[in-house]
Design a protein around this motif. Structure first.
Motif, PDB file in Angstrom:
ATOM      1  N   LEU A  62       0.744  -1.260   0.052  1.00  0.00           N
ATOM      2  CA  LEU A  62       0.045   0.082   0.282  1.00  0.00           C
ATOM      3  C   LEU A  62       0.743   1.358  -0.020  1.00  0.00           C
ATOM      4  CD1 LEU A  62      -2.759   1.115   0.039  1.00  0.00           C
ATOM      5  CD2 LEU A  62      -2.605   1.113   2.656  1.00  0.00           C
ATOM      6  N   ILE A  63       1.981   1.142   0.744  1.00  0.00           N
ATOM      7  CA  ILE A  63       2.876   2.462   0.809  1.00  0.00           C
ATOM      8  C   ILE A  63       3.461   2.571  -0.431  1.00  0.00           C
ATOM      9  CG2 ILE A  63       5.031   3.302   2.087  1.00  0.00           C
ATOM     10  CD1 ILE A  63       3.748   2.123   4.544  1.00  0.00           C
ATOM     11  N   GLN A  64       3.976   1.503  -0.994  1.00  0.00           N
ATOM     12  CA  GLN A  64       4.732   1.422  -2.449  1.00  0.00           C
ATOM     13  C   GLN A  64       3.659   1.988  -3.325  1.00  0.00           C
ATOM     14  OE1 GLN A  64       5.974  -2.355  -3.260  1.00  0.00           O
ATOM     15  NE2 GLN A  64       7.748  -2.262  -1.706  1.00  0.00           N
ATOM     16  N   LEU A  65       2.426   1.678  -3.379  1.00  0.00           N
ATOM     17  CA  LEU A  65       1.650   2.097  -4.332  1.00  0.00           C
ATOM     18  C   LEU A  65       1.035   3.701  -4.245  1.00  0.00           C
ATOM     19  CD1 LEU A  65      -0.448   1.306  -6.679  1.00  0.00           C
ATOM     20  CD2 LEU A  65      -2.127   0.879  -5.000  1.00  0.00           C
ATOM     21  N   ASN A  66       0.976   3.991  -2.958  1.00  0.00           N
ATOM     22  CA  ASN A  66       0.478   5.398  -2.767  1.00  0.00           C
ATOM     23  C   ASN A  66       1.695   6.338  -2.947  1.00  0.00           C
ATOM     24  OD1 ASN A  66      -1.892   4.967  -1.880  1.00  0.00           O
ATOM     25  ND2 ASN A  66      -1.455   4.821   0.493  1.00  0.00           N
ATOM     26  N   PHE A  67       2.821   5.877  -2.679  1.00  0.00           N
ATOM     27  CA  PHE A  67       4.084   6.928  -2.941  1.00  0.00           C
ATOM     28  C   PHE A  67       4.252   7.151  -4.593  1.00  0.00           C
ATOM     29  CE2 PHE A  67       8.424   7.841  -3.495  1.00  0.00           C
ATOM     30  CZ  PHE A  67       8.865   8.863  -2.553  1.00  0.00           C
ATOM     31  N   LEU A  68       4.291   5.934  -5.366  1.00  0.00           N
ATOM     32  CA  LEU A  68       4.661   5.827  -6.744  1.00  0.00           C
ATOM     33  C   LEU A  68       3.495   6.453  -7.529  1.00  0.00           C
ATOM     34  CD1 LEU A  68       6.089   2.323  -7.033  1.00  0.00           C
ATOM     35  CD2 LEU A  68       7.260   4.762  -7.424  1.00  0.00           C
ATOM     36  N   LYS A  69       2.038   6.363  -6.765  1.00  0.00           N
ATOM     37  CA  LYS A  69       0.932   7.033  -7.674  1.00  0.00           C
ATOM     38  C   LYS A  69       1.216   8.640  -7.442  1.00  0.00           C
ATOM     39  CE  LYS A  69      -4.065   7.182  -7.538  1.00  0.00           C
ATOM     40  NZ  LYS A  69      -5.397   6.889  -6.918  1.00  0.00           N
ATOM     41  N   HIS A  70       1.389   8.733  -6.383  1.00  0.00           N
ATOM     42  CA  HIS A  70       1.650  10.555  -5.896  1.00  0.00           C
ATOM     43  C   HIS A  70       2.927  10.983  -6.876  1.00  0.00           C
ATOM     44  CE1 HIS A  70       2.407  14.237  -3.893  1.00  0.00           C
ATOM     45  NE2 HIS A  70       3.730  14.044  -3.864  1.00  0.00           N
ATOM     46  N   PHE A  71       3.911  10.114  -6.901  1.00  0.00           N
ATOM     47  CA  PHE A  71       4.945  10.726  -7.743  1.00  0.00           C
ATOM     48  C   PHE A  71       4.939  10.746  -9.313  1.00  0.00           C
ATOM     49  CE2 PHE A  71       8.971   9.566 -10.153  1.00  0.00           C
ATOM     50  CZ  PHE A  71       9.523  10.914  -9.874  1.00  0.00           C
ATOM     51  N   LEU A  72       4.215   9.954  -9.854  1.00  0.00           N
ATOM     52  CA  LEU A  72       3.919   9.630 -11.252  1.00  0.00           C
ATOM     53  C   LEU A  72       2.677  10.715 -11.618  1.00  0.00           C
ATOM     54  CD1 LEU A  72       4.370   5.886 -11.822  1.00  0.00           C
ATOM     55  CD2 LEU A  72       5.662   7.567 -12.793  1.00  0.00           C
ATOM     56  N   GLY A  73       1.947  10.883 -10.604  1.00  0.00           N
ATOM     57  CA  GLY A  73       0.924  11.898 -10.978  1.00  0.00           C
ATOM     58  C   GLY A  73      -0.142  11.252 -12.233  1.00  0.00           C
ATOM     59  N   GLY A  74       0.097  12.247 -13.272  1.00  0.00           N
ATOM     60  CA  GLY A  74      -0.798  11.901 -14.507  1.00  0.00           C
ATOM     61  C   GLY A  74      -0.252  10.748 -15.372  1.00  0.00           C
ATOM     62  N   GLY A  75       1.021  10.512 -15.047  1.00  0.00           N
ATOM     63  CA  GLY A  75       1.682   9.494 -15.709  1.00  0.00           C
ATOM     64  C   GLY A  75       1.559   8.086 -15.055  1.00  0.00           C
ATOM     65  N   PHE A  76       0.724   7.788 -14.047  1.00  0.00           N
ATOM     66  CA  PHE A  76       0.566   6.817 -13.400  1.00  0.00           C
ATOM     67  C   PHE A  76      -0.090   5.490 -14.304  1.00  0.00           C
ATOM     68  CE2 PHE A  76      -1.964   4.094 -10.240  1.00  0.00           C
ATOM     69  CZ  PHE A  76      -1.201   3.499  -9.751  1.00  0.00           C
ATOM     70  N   VAL A  77      -1.234   5.794 -14.588  1.00  0.00           N
ATOM     71  CA  VAL A  77      -2.057   4.887 -15.246  1.00  0.00           C
ATOM     72  C   VAL A  77      -1.054   4.131 -16.594  1.00  0.00           C
ATOM     73  CG1 VAL A  77      -3.815   4.253 -16.753  1.00  0.00           C
ATOM     74  CG2 VAL A  77      -4.179   5.712 -14.489  1.00  0.00           C
ATOM     75  N   LYS A  78      -0.527   5.194 -17.158  1.00  0.00           N
ATOM     76  CA  LYS A  78       0.369   4.812 -18.624  1.00  0.00           C
ATOM     77  C   LYS A  78       1.427   3.999 -17.958  1.00  0.00           C
ATOM     78  CE  LYS A  78       1.459   4.724 -22.730  1.00  0.00           C
ATOM     79  NZ  LYS A  78       0.508   4.176 -23.725  1.00  0.00           N
ATOM     80  N   HIS A  79       2.151   4.314 -16.774  1.00  0.00           N
ATOM     81  CA  HIS A  79       3.391   3.568 -16.609  1.00  0.00           C
ATOM     82  C   HIS A  79       2.946   2.006 -16.052  1.00  0.00           C
ATOM     83  CE1 HIS A  79       7.064   5.679 -16.759  1.00  0.00           C
ATOM     84  NE2 HIS A  79       6.360   6.785 -16.906  1.00  0.00           N
ATOM     85  N   MET A  80       1.813   2.166 -14.981  1.00  0.00           N
ATOM     86  CA  MET A  80       1.394   0.694 -14.648  1.00  0.00           C
ATOM     87  C   MET A  80       0.775  -0.229 -15.726  1.00  0.00           C
ATOM     88  SD  MET A  80       1.831   0.475 -11.230  1.00  0.00           S
ATOM     89  CE  MET A  80       0.860  -0.995 -11.463  1.00  0.00           C
ATOM     90  N   GLN A  81       0.484   0.625 -16.868  1.00  0.00           N
ATOM     91  CA  GLN A  81       0.047  -0.520 -18.073  1.00  0.00           C
ATOM     92  C   GLN A  81       1.267  -0.963 -18.930  1.00  0.00           C
ATOM     93  OE1 GLN A  81      -2.631   2.148 -20.025  1.00  0.00           O
ATOM     94  NE2 GLN A  81      -4.427   1.222 -19.110  1.00  0.00           N
TER      95      GLN A  81
END
Length: 447
Positions: free
Chosen positions: A356-375
């Motif tokens: 959960l901590i990893q997910l929240n941190f990386l989601k915050h860092f990537l911002g608008g690029g989060f979904v693209k990077h996760m895909q």
């Protein structure tokens, strides 16, 4: 010579609307990319745009470099720039490091974000290790001057991300965590006056520190240093700022999940050599740890039911209550919050505090690029054990060929994937072994 003239022409286009407006937004980054091309109506080659933005990082004018960095960030958020990184990895890294050394606070923040995106794009391996080793010294030096909270936050996030991706040894991760911790506990000389650290910086330090702790094995932690950390985090739960409390609460939940508290208690319960002096010290340490456990449990229980105070926003209050209700349930019953997040047509799930901590941190860092990077980002797929469905855009598969993937990916990626998955599995096992029925452990059976 011709290349340099070309570069100057492209930079002139970047300078055409030179002002002090923000360049950190996606829309601004996109417009900067188009301004480099010279025409909004022509389909331009994205690699060429990135090349032009990279050239602009050599310019003397800071505002030009800021716009170029914003364009690079937008490009990395929009697509996984594997081919560009393969060709220009070192150049981009060192130009961003130059910006950290000599740029304004705004430029430093942008350069930090670009370096973090670069690390996540290259994934684990030799390039990631180079990013880490080259970045630690300039980031550490820049952190010594806390003139701007935004700059400090960006430096901390960058250090956390490049360490998360590039560190292979415990010592490398601990080095970065110590650099972060120094912001909260600086070593002061006789002629240096202590300065109160802003709440936003305290939150950023604790969040970045906890993010790196998710990669650590609790069995390898040094008791003395970590007991001090736990004690300090406990004091943060009493602070007025809710963001500070929340970050400290998450960090403490993670520490309990690793089994560190139980490890420290066991070490202090049995004298190492049987001597009376050492035995007395050991018993004192054991009693102190039990007292700290009891104090934290009471703090968590109180924060989970706080009524609120003057000037407090309801949003912050609800976030605090929800977080500490989860922490309380975890400490008392061993249950971690299970999160399910939709990414495209796929579901990403977490079942430990670490994930959960990893997910929240990386989601915050990537911002608008989060979904693209996760895909599309295979490094993140490895971290979260996430396998998205293959997406097609206009009938064209949006990924590199398998042969190109094998050439680009580092041979160390398999080892890093195994390490990450092992640690996350250990976190899940520790829920029942070390943390479950925590409140019962405060009774006579512990004594």
């Amino acid at each position: 010579m011709g290349k340099r003239n070309n570069q100057r022409k492209n930079v002139a286009m970047l300078d055409s609307s030179d002002d002090n407006s923000s360049v950190s937004s996606s829309s601004t980054g996109r417009s900067d990319l188009m301004s480099v091309s010279g025409s909004d109506d022509v389909q331009v080659d994205k690699d060429s745009l990135l090349e032009q933005a990279l050239d602009a990082l050599y310019e003397k004018r800071g505002s030009t470099r800021e716009k170029a960095l914003a364009a690079i960030i937008e490009a990395f958020n929009t697509n996984l720039q594997l081919q560009f990184v393969e060709k220009k990895f070192a150049t981009l890294l060192h130009q961003c490091l130059n910006s950290i050394k000599k740029g304004s606070s705004k430029e430093i923040a942008l350069a930090c974000h670009a370096i973090g995106l670069l690390a996540l794009t290259v994934g684990s391996g030799d390039n990631a290790r180079e990013i880490l080793e080259e970045s630690v010294a300039p980031i550490s030096q820049a952190l010594k001057s806390q003139s701007d909270s935004l700059k400090t936050e960006s430096l901390l996030e960058c250090l956390a991300v490049v360490t998360f991706v590039g560190a292979n040894e415990t010592e490398e991760t601990e080095r970065s965590m110590q650099i972060m911790w120094q912001l909260l506990h600086p070593k002061l000389g006789s002629n240096v006056v202590a300065v109160k650290t802003p709440a936003v910086v305290v939150t950023a330090v604790v969040s970045a520190w906890a993010f790196l702790l998710t990669t650590m094995d609790g069995c390898s932690l040094n008791s003395k240093d970590w007991q001090e950390s736990i004690s300090y985090l406990s004091t943060l739960l009493d602070k007025d700022d809710r963001s500070v409390r929340i970050s400290a609460g998450e960090a403490l939940a993670l520490i309990f999940e690793t089994g560190s508290i139980e490890k420290f208690a066991a070490e202090n319960k049995t004298p190492p050599d049987g001597s009376v002096l050492e035995g007395n010290k050991s018993c004192e340490g054991y009693t102190r740890i039990l007292g700290l456990k009891s104090k934290i449990l009471n703090q968590v229980r109180s924060l989970s039911a706080e009524a609120g105070g003057k000037g407090s926003t309801k949003k912050d209050l609800n976030s605090q209550r929800n977080l500490f209700k989860d922490v309380l349930e975890f400490l008392e019953d061993g249950n971690t919050p299970e999160i399910s997040m939709k990414i495209g047509g796929d579901s990403l799930q977490t079942s430990t505090w670490s994930e959960l901590i990893q997910l929240n941190f990386l989601k915050h860092f990537l911002g608008g690029g989060f979904v693209k990077h996760m895909q599309d980002n295979e490094f993140l797929h490895d971290v979260f054990g996430f396998t998205p469905k293959r997406k097609h855009i206009l009938g064209v598969e949006h990924q590199m060929s398998s042969g190109e993937k094998r050439m680009f990916r580092s041979p160390n990626s398999v080892l890093n994937k195994a390490r990450t998955q092992f640690l996350n599995k250990q976190r899940m096992l520790s829920k029942d072994r070390n943390v479950g029925h925590f409140a019962v452990g405060m009774g006579d059976e512990d004594m």
